[in-house]
Design a protein around this motif. Structure first.
Motif, PDB file in Angstrom:
ATOM      1  N   UNK A   1      46.173  37.437  30.946  1.00 44.73           N
ATOM      2  CA  UNK A   1      47.234  36.402  30.561  1.00 44.73           C
ATOM      3  C   UNK A   1      47.727  35.653  31.956  1.00 44.73           C
ATOM      4  N   UNK A   2      47.560  36.064  33.079  1.00 49.67           N
ATOM      5  CA  UNK A   2      47.951  35.377  34.226  1.00 49.67           C
ATOM      6  C   UNK A   2      47.064  34.180  34.365  1.00 49.67           C
ATOM      7  N   UNK A   3      45.656  34.569  34.316  1.00 50.20           N
ATOM      8  CA  UNK A   3      44.601  33.417  34.351  1.00 50.20           C
ATOM      9  C   UNK A   3      44.784  32.342  33.290  1.00 50.20           C
ATOM     10  N   UNK A   4      45.185  32.837  32.242  1.00 51.48           N
ATOM     11  CA  UNK A   4      45.354  31.729  31.207  1.00 51.48           C
ATOM     12  C   UNK A   4      46.491  30.840  31.477  1.00 51.48           C
ATOM     13  N   UNK A   5      47.551  31.618  32.082  1.00 50.00           N
ATOM     14  CA  UNK A   5      48.897  30.681  32.239  1.00 50.00           C
ATOM     15  C   UNK A   5      48.872  29.907  33.408  1.00 50.00           C
ATOM     16  N   UNK A   6      48.201  30.522  34.447  1.00 50.69           N
ATOM     17  CA  UNK A   6      48.192  29.771  35.841  1.00 50.69           C
ATOM     18  C   UNK A   6      46.815  29.364  36.129  1.00 50.69           C
ATOM     19  N   UNK A   7      46.159  27.996  36.144  1.00 49.99           N
ATOM     20  CA  UNK A   7      45.058  27.488  35.993  1.00 49.99           C
ATOM     21  C   UNK A   7      44.468  27.650  37.654  1.00 49.99           C
ATOM     22  N   UNK A   8      45.095  27.982  38.392  1.00 48.15           N
ATOM     23  CA  UNK A   8      44.607  27.731  39.859  1.00 48.15           C
ATOM     24  C   UNK A   8      44.291  29.024  40.091  1.00 48.15           C
ATOM     25  N   UNK A   9      44.548  30.244  39.214  1.00 45.37           N
ATOM     26  CA  UNK A   9      43.941  31.637  39.497  1.00 45.37           C
ATOM     27  C   UNK A   9      42.689  31.467  38.914  1.00 45.37           C
ATOM     28  N   UNK A  10      41.600  32.082  39.523  1.00 43.43           N
ATOM     29  CA  UNK A  10      40.321  32.125  39.099  1.00 43.43           C
ATOM     30  C   UNK A  10      39.620  33.559  38.759  1.00 43.43           C
TER      31      UNK A  10
END
Length: 844
Positions: A114-123
């Motif tokens: 969920x976090x990676x989909x919401x925040x693109x800078x997270x890989x």
């Protein structure tokens, strides 16, 4: 242009009086110069004012741009900081839920997705336990397969190891930047520690894309206005773009336009991540301004016209000034010369003299110019000779190397001078006279005479030496120098020199192998200053002369630059004869000392021999009586005869050892075993020690090297020291428990030299100070029947083996508890350690 008179200056007007007075004091030339320079200075000042105004406006514009860049960069940094803090807070909540056992691996993957989909800078988000094992991990689809971590794997050695340990130690979130691989771009890692009941339970590893952090963290309006980039701690660009220099070829110009940039660290990462913004060029600057170029062109044209007019005016004075300067220079050069110059016309009349000639002769120029021979500086007794020389000069018969004459000063004193005569030719190539140069050579003549006298004295000293001195170049049979004694011994050839060098082993070998053609045949010679190189000494015997010579050689540079060898040979035949006599006397003294020692030990030796002889007598008497009574068996007879033979052998060994000890022999230095020498010395000394009821203990270190010594002489020293120790104990009247002598043989290092030390320690009264001072004095003894040659001879023997001997008292508090005699012998360089038994202590 004509010079403007000072009177034409207006007398009325706004000009101050001090200015008019200053102007009237200037020469017309200076007034013209100032009149030309004033308009030029005004034009230059006008141009400088225009440039300063443009420059000030440009600086104001650059300051405004810099403030705008600084404000926008700080705003972008705040946006990125808030974005990082929000992601950090979310990861810390996940870590807290994991620590509270509220989130398992599946729930972690759901939240990570969920976090990676919401925040693109997270890989990628990874859960790592305390054993560095990956519990769960989720990565963005854009990541390369090589970068994805699978559950159950263990982190590879070195991967995030430092930051993992730092997060474990600090128990706080830690940011880091791992090195980018070949298939990945720059990453930013965040390590959030986990707590399991107060203990470290691993980390939550969040990995950001630095390029994505720049793209989504920096506002769009700032990215449109500036070239924004993220840098690491070493100013390397991690993401973004940079503006190249606007004028690379004009970086050194003060008005060269540079990029307007500003950078600030990104919090909470710190100095490891820096955001930088560079403003794009929006204006033409000062150089692009048409008004600037127009003003500059007009000013340059005006200045060029003024300079051209000023240069045209100055050309009128340059010829006259150059002529005056050339004349003054030639006059100064003539007056500064140390060589006297004199010019004669074709009839011998003096037409010119310089200041040096006048100073040498003390005659003025007015007194010499126009004079005809004889000249006033000619000595009266040399006038005929000088007149003949002058006639030869006027006829062209000059001497190429000059000639030496005496010159008389005005005060009547004379000095030596050398004259050089040459033709005097004018500008058209016609000879107009003769030019003579004169140099004072009084001081060089005096020095040459002193050197000649010094050479004569030096030669006289060398000829009177009672040593042969010869010098010959290397690689040649030429003899460069030989004194009287050398010529008397060897004649005037170099054969004697080469013979002495070869016999003494001082010649330098030359390679004969054809493969060494390029090897310097002076290899091995000293490379430092030859005059300070050390000399070589040797003693040789020359059969042709029947003499012993002490030869000393030294390398030197001969006067012609060649490398030579000097050999000094001194006759030492008388000294060698005296040394041989002294050696013979020392040998006889050593033999006499051994005889005296055995004489003093006669009673002990007789007692020692009496025991085996008595035993032999008893065995023989017993055998006779039992044989007569026929009460003995064959085995008993053999046993008795065996014991009788052993006792006879013992007596023979005692006699043989004494004969070997006292036998006179030539000095014979060989590689000797220390254990053998000590054993034989102890066997001789034990007889005396047992007679005096003295206990002997000795210690010999293991693996001692061989010594290049005469073993009989070293045994003599040890026996003498042991006997002296026993006598000192007996004189002191020590009780039975304190009647002991200890001998030790150990290796040591003395003055960085490997030696073997022999020491004998007794328990006597020691030595008085007055006895210590005269201990080694010949014929001095503390015993009533002593001859006083024992210790003196011992020290002579030790020093002949390059060793040293010393004595010292042993104290027990303030009481003397004994005396210690010791000596050491240097270890020969060719010896090897003896592989023998372990050292031990033997008590008799």
């Amino acid at each position: 242009m004509q010079d403007s008179p000072a009177s034409e200056l207006p007398s009325e007007g706004p000009i101050p009086d001090w200015w008019r007075h200053w102007w009237r004091r200037q020469t017309p030339t200076r007034q013209d110069r100032y009149a030309m320079l004033a308009p030029l200075a005004a034009v230059l000042l006008f141009l400088a004012a225009i440039v300063s105004a443009f420059w000030y406006l440009r600086l104001e514009e650059m300051d405004r741009e810099q403030e705008a860049v600084k404000r926008d960069v700080e705003y972008a940094q705040q946006r990125m900081r808030l974005r990082l803090l929000e992601r950090q807070e979310q990861l810390m909540r996940i870590a807290r839920d994991i620590s509270n056992k509220e989130v398992d691996a599946e729930e972690f993957i759901v939240r990570a997705e969920s976090m990676i989909a919401q925040y693109p800078e997270l890989l990628m988000l990874t859960w790592i336990d305390e054993r560095r094992k990956i519990t769960a991990s989720y990565a963005a689809p854009s990541l390369h397969s090589n970068q994805i971590r699978a559950s159950g794997e263990v982190l590879r050695p070195g991967e995030t190891e430092t930051m993992y340990s730092l997060a474990r130690d600090l128990q706080q979130p830690v940011y880091s930047q791992p090195a980018a691989g070949p298939d990945s771009s720059g990453l930013l890692q965040l390590h959030v520690p986990l707590a399991d009941q107060g203990k470290f339970g691993g980390v939550i590893l969040g990995e950001y894309s630095i390029d994505g952090l720049l793209r989504y963290g920096v506002p769009a309006e700032i990215s449109a206005k500036y070239a924004v980039a993220l840098l690491d701690g070493k100013n390397r660009v991690l993401a973004g773009t940079s503006v190249p220099p606007r004028n690379p070829a004009g970086q050194l110009l003060p008005w060269a336009s540079q990029p307007n940039d500003y950078e600030v660290p990104v919090s909470p990462v710190g100095n490891g991540l820096i955001v930088r913004a560079q403003a794009y060029r929006t204006g033409l600057g000062v150089i692009g301004s048409g008004l600037f170029w127009l003003v500059g062109a007009l000013s340059a044209m005006t200045a060029w016209m003024l300079i051209a007019n000023w240069r045209h005016t100055r050309r009128r004075m340059q010829a006259q000034q150059a002529l005056m300067a050339e004349t003054n220079f030639r006059r100064a050069m003539e007056n500064s010369m140390l060589t006297g110059m004199r010019a004669l016309d074709m009839h011998g009349r003096i037409t010119y003299v310089n200041a040096a000639f006048c100073q040498m002769t003390q005659w003025s120029e007015a007194e010499l110019v126009g004079r005809t021979p004889p000249f006033p500086y000619w000595p009266e007794e040399d006038r005929d000779l000088l007149m003949a020389r002058l006639e030869d000069e006027l006829k062209g018969r000059t001497i190429q190397g000059g000639f030496q004459v005496r010159v008389k000063r005005k005060d009547g004193t004379l000095f030596d001078a050398r004259l050089y005569v040459s033709r005097l030719v004018d500008a058209k190539g016609n000879q107009t006279g003769w030019m003579t140069s004169m140099t004072d050579i009084t001081e060089p003549t005096r020095i040459r005479e002193q050197l000649q006298a010094s050479h004569e004295r030096f030669t006289t000293v060398l000829e009177a030496l009672d040593a042969s001195v010869s010098v010959a170049p290397l690689g040649s049979e030429e003899l460069l120098f030989a004194n009287k004694l050398y010529r008397l011994w060897f004649g005037g050839r170099a054969g004697g020199h080469l013979q002495m060098v070869a016999t003494a082993g001082m010649s330098q070998p030359r390679p004969n192998d054809e493969s060494l053609d390029h090897v310097d045949h002076f290899v091995g010679l000293p490379t430092n200053t030859l005059t300070s190189a050390g000399s070589e000494n040797a003693e040789i015997f020359v059969p042709e002369l029947g003499k012993w010579l002490e030869v000393r050689s030294r390398y030197l540079n001969w006067v012609d630059g060649r490398l030579a060898q000097m050999v000094i040979a001194t006759d030492i035949t008388a000294r060698r004869t005296a040394e041989e006599l002294a050696a013979a006397q020392a040998e006889r003294a050593q033999s006499a000392s051994r005889l005296i020692t055995m004489g003093e030990m006669a009673s002990s030796v007789a007692h020692e021999l009496n025991q085996p002889l008595t035993a032999i007598t008893n065995y023989c008497n017993g055998l006779v009586s039992r044989i007569k009574s026929k009460q003995i068996s064959e085995d008993d007879v053999l046993a008795a005869l065996d014991k009788t033979a052993r006792q006879a052998q013992r007596a023979g060994q005692i006699i043989q050892r004494i004969r070997t000890f006292v036998k006179r022999s030539e000095p014979n230095r060989t590689l000797s075993d220390i254990n053998v020498m000590v054993t034989e010395a102890l066997e001789l000394a034990e007889i005396e020690l047992r007679r005096r009821n003295v206990r002997l203990s000795h210690y010999v270190a293991a693996r001692l090297p061989h010594l290049m010594v005469d073993p009989i002489l070293i045994e003599q020293v040890l026996v003498n020291l042991l006997r002296n120790a026993a006598e000192a104990i007996e004189q002191a009247g020590r009780p039975a428990g304190r009647r002991s002598v200890e001998m030790r043989v150990v290796p040591k290092q003395i003055d960085e030299q490997a030696v073997v030390e022999f020491s004998v320690l007794d328990s006597g009264q020691g030595l008085a100070p007055e006895v210590m001072e005269r201990l080694y004095e010949a014929f001095f003894s503390t015993k009533a029947e002593g001859m006083g040659i024992g210790l003196n001879l011992c020290r002579t023997i030790v020093e002949s083996h390059q060793g040293r001997m010393q004595a010292e008292n042993i104290y027990n508090g303030s009481e003397v508890a004994g005396c210690r005699f010791s000596f050491w012998i240097p270890v020969s360089g060719a010896t090897n350690p003896i592989v023998g038994k372990d050292a031990g202590v033997t008590i008799t």
